[in-house]
Design a protein around this motif. Structure first.
Motif, PDB file in Angstrom:
ATOM      1  N   ALA A  65      26.268  30.220  30.850  1.00  0.00           N
ATOM      2  CA  ALA A  65      25.633  29.701  29.638  1.00  0.00           C
ATOM      3  C   ALA A  65      25.589  30.779  28.561  1.00  0.00           C
ATOM      4  O   ALA A  65      25.500  31.982  28.861  1.00  0.00           O
ATOM      5  CB  ALA A  65      24.222  29.216  29.938  1.00  0.00           C
ATOM      6  N   PRO A  66      25.660  30.391  27.278  1.00  0.00           N
ATOM      7  CA  PRO A  66      25.562  31.356  26.181  1.00  0.00           C
ATOM      8  C   PRO A  66      24.278  32.171  26.285  1.00  0.00           C
ATOM      9  O   PRO A  66      23.214  31.651  26.634  1.00  0.00           O
ATOM     10  CB  PRO A  66      25.558  30.475  24.930  1.00  0.00           C
ATOM     11  CG  PRO A  66      26.232  29.207  25.345  1.00  0.00           C
ATOM     12  CD  PRO A  66      25.844  29.007  26.778  1.00  0.00           C
ATOM     13  N   GLY A  67      24.382  33.463  25.998  1.00  0.00           N
ATOM     14  CA  GLY A  67      23.220  34.341  26.035  1.00  0.00           C
ATOM     15  C   GLY A  67      22.945  34.959  27.384  1.00  0.00           C
ATOM     16  O   GLY A  67      22.096  35.849  27.502  1.00  0.00           O
ATOM     17  N   THR A  68      23.656  34.511  28.432  1.00  0.00           N
ATOM     18  CA  THR A  68      23.480  35.124  29.745  1.00  0.00           C
ATOM     19  C   THR A  68      24.459  36.289  29.895  1.00  0.00           C
ATOM     20  O   THR A  68      25.452  36.383  29.164  1.00  0.00           O
ATOM     21  CB  THR A  68      23.724  34.090  30.864  1.00  0.00           C
ATOM     22  OG1 THR A  68      25.078  33.615  30.779  1.00  0.00           O
ATOM     23  CG2 THR A  68      22.782  32.901  30.729  1.00  0.00           C
ATOM     24  N   PRO A  69      24.204  37.202  30.830  1.00  0.00           N
ATOM     25  CA  PRO A  69      25.061  38.390  30.948  1.00  0.00           C
ATOM     26  C   PRO A  69      26.530  38.092  31.213  1.00  0.00           C
ATOM     27  O   PRO A  69      27.407  38.862  30.820  1.00  0.00           O
ATOM     28  CB  PRO A  69      24.433  39.152  32.120  1.00  0.00           C
ATOM     29  CG  PRO A  69      22.992  38.731  32.101  1.00  0.00           C
ATOM     30  CD  PRO A  69      23.008  37.297  31.687  1.00  0.00           C
ATOM     31  N   PHE A  70      26.835  36.969  31.895  1.00  0.00           N
ATOM     32  CA  PHE A  70      28.220  36.614  32.190  1.00  0.00           C
ATOM     33  C   PHE A  70      28.562  35.280  31.538  1.00  0.00           C
ATOM     34  O   PHE A  70      29.022  34.340  32.189  1.00  0.00           O
ATOM     35  CB  PHE A  70      28.452  36.568  33.704  1.00  0.00           C
ATOM     36  CG  PHE A  70      28.459  37.929  34.350  1.00  0.00           C
ATOM     37  CD1 PHE A  70      29.643  38.603  34.572  1.00  0.00           C
ATOM     38  CD2 PHE A  70      27.266  38.542  34.702  1.00  0.00           C
ATOM     39  CE1 PHE A  70      29.649  39.857  35.154  1.00  0.00           C
ATOM     40  CE2 PHE A  70      27.261  39.796  35.289  1.00  0.00           C
ATOM     41  CZ  PHE A  70      28.451  40.470  35.503  1.00  0.00           C
ATOM     42  N   ALA A  71      28.326  35.195  30.243  1.00  0.00           N
ATOM     43  CA  ALA A  71      28.583  33.955  29.501  1.00  0.00           C
ATOM     44  C   ALA A  71      30.083  33.669  29.441  1.00  0.00           C
ATOM     45  O   ALA A  71      30.915  34.581  29.441  1.00  0.00           O
ATOM     46  CB  ALA A  71      28.013  34.058  28.091  1.00  0.00           C
ATOM     47  N   GLY A  72      30.418  32.372  29.387  1.00  0.00           N
ATOM     48  CA  GLY A  72      31.805  31.971  29.237  1.00  0.00           C
ATOM     49  C   GLY A  72      32.517  31.757  30.563  1.00  0.00           C
ATOM     50  O   GLY A  72      31.919  31.797  31.636  1.00  0.00           O
ATOM     51  N   GLU A  73      33.840  31.547  30.473  1.00  0.00           N
ATOM     52  CA  GLU A  73      34.632  31.218  31.656  1.00  0.00           C
ATOM     53  C   GLU A  73      34.865  32.443  32.526  1.00  0.00           C
ATOM     54  O   GLU A  73      35.191  33.525  32.034  1.00  0.00           O
ATOM     55  CB  GLU A  73      35.983  30.628  31.221  1.00  0.00           C
ATOM     56  CG  GLU A  73      36.893  30.247  32.368  1.00  0.00           C
ATOM     57  CD  GLU A  73      38.175  29.585  31.895  1.00  0.00           C
ATOM     58  OE1 GLU A  73      39.113  29.477  32.709  1.00  0.00           O
ATOM     59  OE2 GLU A  73      38.240  29.184  30.708  1.00  0.00           O
ATOM     60  N   ARG A  74      34.720  32.259  33.836  1.00  0.00           N
ATOM     61  CA  ARG A  74      34.919  33.350  34.785  1.00  0.00           C
ATOM     62  C   ARG A  74      35.619  32.809  36.036  1.00  0.00           C
ATOM     63  O   ARG A  74      35.026  32.034  36.799  1.00  0.00           O
ATOM     64  CB  ARG A  74      33.579  33.980  35.164  1.00  0.00           C
ATOM     65  CG  ARG A  74      33.703  35.233  36.025  1.00  0.00           C
ATOM     66  CD  ARG A  74      32.350  35.880  36.231  1.00  0.00           C
ATOM     67  NE  ARG A  74      32.436  37.121  36.980  1.00  0.00           N
ATOM     68  CZ  ARG A  74      32.736  38.299  36.480  1.00  0.00           C
ATOM     69  NH1 ARG A  74      33.014  38.399  35.185  1.00  0.00           N
ATOM     70  NH2 ARG A  74      32.779  39.373  37.235  1.00  0.00           N
ATOM     71  N   PRO A  75      36.889  33.189  36.273  1.00  0.00           N
ATOM     72  CA  PRO A  75      37.575  32.732  37.488  1.00  0.00           C
ATOM     73  C   PRO A  75      36.876  33.262  38.740  1.00  0.00           C
ATOM     74  O   PRO A  75      36.337  34.379  38.746  1.00  0.00           O
ATOM     75  CB  PRO A  75      38.973  33.326  37.353  1.00  0.00           C
ATOM     76  CG  PRO A  75      39.123  33.641  35.896  1.00  0.00           C
ATOM     77  CD  PRO A  75      37.748  34.001  35.421  1.00  0.00           C
ATOM     78  N   CYS A  76      36.900  32.465  39.794  1.00  0.00           N
ATOM     79  CA  CYS A  76      36.244  32.822  41.049  1.00  0.00           C
ATOM     80  C   CYS A  76      37.248  32.760  42.197  1.00  0.00           C
ATOM     81  O   CYS A  76      38.423  32.429  42.003  1.00  0.00           O
ATOM     82  CB  CYS A  76      35.078  31.869  41.326  1.00  0.00           C
ATOM     83  SG  CYS A  76      33.881  31.747  39.974  1.00  0.00           S
ATOM     84  N   THR A  77      36.785  33.057  43.388  1.00  0.00           N
ATOM     85  CA  THR A  77      37.628  33.017  44.572  1.00  0.00           C
ATOM     86  C   THR A  77      38.087  31.584  44.847  1.00  0.00           C
ATOM     87  O   THR A  77      37.284  30.647  44.801  1.00  0.00           O
ATOM     88  CB  THR A  77      36.842  33.528  45.797  1.00  0.00           C
ATOM     89  OG1 THR A  77      36.457  34.887  45.553  1.00  0.00           O
ATOM     90  CG2 THR A  77      37.684  33.452  47.059  1.00  0.00           C
ATOM     91  N   THR A  78      39.365  31.399  45.112  1.00  0.00           N
ATOM     92  CA  THR A  78      39.874  30.095  45.526  1.00  0.00           C
ATOM     93  C   THR A  78      39.530  29.883  47.000  1.00  0.00           C
ATOM     94  O   THR A  78      39.788  30.746  47.840  1.00  0.00           O
ATOM     95  CB  THR A  78      41.388  30.005  45.320  1.00  0.00           C
ATOM     96  OG1 THR A  78      41.674  30.095  43.919  1.00  0.00           O
ATOM     97  CG2 THR A  78      41.938  28.691  45.863  1.00  0.00           C
ATOM     98  N   LEU A  79      38.946  28.721  47.289  1.00  0.00           N
ATOM     99  CA  LEU A  79      38.512  28.429  48.647  1.00  0.00           C
ATOM    100  C   LEU A  79      39.599  27.699  49.410  1.00  0.00           C
ATOM    101  O   LEU A  79      40.189  26.735  48.911  1.00  0.00           O
ATOM    102  CB  LEU A  79      37.246  27.574  48.627  1.00  0.00           C
ATOM    103  CG  LEU A  79      35.990  28.215  48.033  1.00  0.00           C
ATOM    104  CD1 LEU A  79      34.860  27.187  47.956  1.00  0.00           C
ATOM    105  CD2 LEU A  79      35.556  29.415  48.868  1.00  0.00           C
ATOM    106  N   SER A  80      39.866  28.126  50.621  1.00  0.00           N
ATOM    107  CA  SER A  80      40.751  27.418  51.535  1.00  0.00           C
ATOM    108  C   SER A  80      39.862  26.754  52.578  1.00  0.00           C
ATOM    109  O   SER A  80      39.186  27.434  53.358  1.00  0.00           O
ATOM    110  CB  SER A  80      41.729  28.393  52.205  1.00  0.00           C
ATOM    111  OG  SER A  80      42.586  27.715  53.089  1.00  0.00           O
ATOM    112  N   VAL A  81      39.852  25.414  52.565  1.00  0.00           N
ATOM    113  CA  VAL A  81      38.923  24.675  53.413  1.00  0.00           C
ATOM    114  C   VAL A  81      39.718  23.793  54.368  1.00  0.00           C
ATOM    115  O   VAL A  81      40.467  22.903  53.947  1.00  0.00           O
ATOM    116  CB  VAL A  81      37.970  23.800  52.576  1.00  0.00           C
ATOM    117  CG1 VAL A  81      36.856  23.244  53.455  1.00  0.00           C
ATOM    118  CG2 VAL A  81      37.383  24.581  51.403  1.00  0.00           C
TER     119      VAL A  81
END
Length: 395
Positions: A65-81
Motif C-alpha cells: 500500500a502507498p506510504g508503507t516501507p515496501f509500497a508498490g509491486e514486489r515479485p515474490c517466490t514462485t510456489l511449486s505445489v
C-alpha cells in the motif's frame, strides 16, 4: 505509553477481523488476497492448495500500500505445489517483506502459470505473536467485480465509551486504475457526512481510518451504519475490492467484512434477467412452433418469470428442470409468481444445471409476435438465453 497505545490502535485498525465470507466456489487460476501484513505486531502466513492432477506453478506478487516501507509491486517466490498438496509461507519468507513498526500491508496476487488450467485456492492467516488473529480468504479475481453498482458493508459502529469501537474501510484496485465514490448511510438510508471520492492506480490499496471522521459525519456515537462503494471511473467499469472492519479498542478484537452487491456486473448472476433478443441481436418473435431459453438456476431457490410485450397474452410458457420435469407454467400461462425449485438433491442429482423455458402460442397466429422474457431469482442466474426453435409445439 500514549505513543505505544496510538500505534496499537493503528495496527488494530488495519488488522481487526475474523473470517471473510465468500462462496464455497473458491478455486481458480488467478486469485487475489485483499489483505496481507507484516508488522512488529502482526504477520501473515499464506496457504495455497492445488486441486489439480499435475504440479501447479503459482506466481506470487505483493502490492504494498502507498506510504508503507515496501509500497508498490514486489515479485515474490514462485510456489511449486504438488497435486492435493498445500504450500505456505509468511510475507517475509515469500516476498522478503520484513516486520516493520510502520506496518507493511497490501494485497497478494496469485497466478497459476502452467500450460494447463490447474485450480488453486488460498487464504491468509493473520495473527499477533500472542496467537490472536483471523483469516482472509483468497478470491477468484473474476468475482471481484464491484464495478458501477453499489457494494455495501453494513453494521459499522463508533462508540467513545469503554470498550470503544472504531470502524475503518479499505478500497483496493485490481490490475487497473479505478475511481471509487463512497459514502456512509444510517439504518434508514439517510446520508451521514459527505460523499467522498478515492482514486487508485493499478493494484493499489487505500486505507480509510475511522470512516466517520473521514466522511465528515457529525461528532458522536453511531451504530448500524452502512458504507456504500460505487465505481465511478469515467467511460470504464474496472473492478475493485472494498472491505471494512469494526474494532473493539480495549482488546483490539474485531471483524472483517467484504462489500457485497445485490446486482453484480455479471450476466451469470443477475437477480433480474431480461432478454428481448437472441445472443446474435435478433429480436425475439414467434409465429408458430416453440422458442426455447436456457437458464442456469441454483437450487434451492425461488424463481418467477413473465413474458413481456403487448402480445404476451397470446403466448404461453413452461419452465422445466434439466431432466424435463415441469416446474411452473403451462397452457395459457404467460407469467408465474415465485415458485420454489426444491432442495438441491431433487434436480439433476444435486448438480446445478440448465433449466429450459419454453414459449409457444396459445392459438394459431396470423402474424409474428415480438416479445421479451424476464426471470427473477434469489441466487441469481443468466438472463434467459435463446437456445433454439422447434417446429412442433408441446403444450
Amino acid at each position: 505509553m500514549k505513543a505505544r497505545r496510538m500505534y496499537c490502535l493503528l495496527a488494530a485498525a488495519l488488522l481487526s477481523g475474523n473470517a471473510l465470507a465468500q462462496s464455497a466456489d473458491g478455486y481458480g487460476t488467478i486469485l487475489r488476497l485483499p489483505l496481507v501484513v507484516n508488522s512488529s505486531t502482526y504477520s501473515s502466513t499464506i496457504f495455497v492448495r492445488n486441486a489439480g492432477t499435475a504440479t501447479a506453478s503459482v506466481k506470487v506478487t505483493y502490492y504494498g500500500a502507498p506510504g508503507t516501507p515496501f509500497a508498490g509491486e514486489r515479485p515474490c517466490t514462485t510456489l511449486s505445489v504438488a497435486p492435493n498438496a498445500v504450500a505456505s509461507g509468511t510475507l517475509a519468507d515469500l516476498c522478503a517483506v520484513p516486520a516493520d513498526a510502520a506496518s507493511n500491508y497490501g494485497q497478494i496476487a496469485l497466478v497459476e502459470q502452467s500450460a494447463a488450467n490447474i485450480p488453486v485456492t488460498a487464504y491468509s492467516r493473520i495473527q499477533s505473536f500472542a496467537g490472536v488473529g483471523f483469516s482472509v480468504e483468497g478470491f477468484k479475481i473474476g468475482s471481484l467485480g464491484s464495478g458501477a453498482n453499489d457494494s455495501i458493508v453494513t453494521g459499522l459502529r463508533r462508540q467513545a465509551a469503554a470498550p470503544g469501537y472504531q470502524s475503518n474501510c479499505f478500497v483496493a484496485s485490481i490490475n487497473e486504475p479505478v475511481q471509487v465514490t463512497w459514502q456512509l448511510r444510517d439504518a434508514s438510508g439517510s446520508q451521514l457526512g459527505n460523499q467522498q471520492v478515492t482514486n487508485l492506480s493499478a493494484n493499489e490499496t487505500v486505507r480509510i481510518l475511522d470512516v466517520f471522521t473521514a466522511a465528515g459525519a457529525p461528532a458522536g456515537d453511531y451504530s448500524n451504519v452502512q458504507a456504500t462503494f460505487r465505481g465511478t471511473t469515467p467511460t470504464a467499469n474496472p473492478a475493485f475490492a472494498a472491505y471494512c472492519t469494526t474494532q473493539e479498542n480495549a482488546t483490539f478484537d474485531g471483524d472483517f467484512r467484504i462489500a457485497k452487491t445485490a446486482d453484480p456486473q455479471d450476466d451469470r448472476s443477475k437477480k433480474i434477467g431480461t432478454s428481448s433478443s437472441s445472443a446474435l441481436g435478433t429480436l425475439l418473435g414467434l409465429l408458430s412452433g416453440q422458442d426455447r431459453f436456457g437458464l442456469y438456476l441454483q437450487a434451492p431457490d425461488y424463481v418467477s418469470c413473465r413474458l413481456d410485450g403487448t402480445g404476451a397474452p397470446q403466448l404461453e410458457m413452461r419452465l422445466e428442470d434439466p431432466q424435463g420435469n415441469v416446474i411452473a407454467g403451462g397452457n395459457n400461462i404467460s407469467s408465474f409468481q415465485k415458485v420454489y425449485l426444491g432442495e438441491r438433491s431433487t434436480h439433476n442429482n444435486g448438480v446445478n444445471g440448465l433449466y429450459v423455458l419454453k414459449v409457444e402460442s396459445r392459438n394459431l397466429l396470423s402474424l409474428m409476435i415480438n416479445y421479451g422474457v424476464t426471470c427473477e431469482t434469489g441466487n441469481g442466474a443468466n438472463p434467459p438465453l435463446f437456445i433454439g426453435h422447434a417446429i412442433a409445439e408441446e403444450f
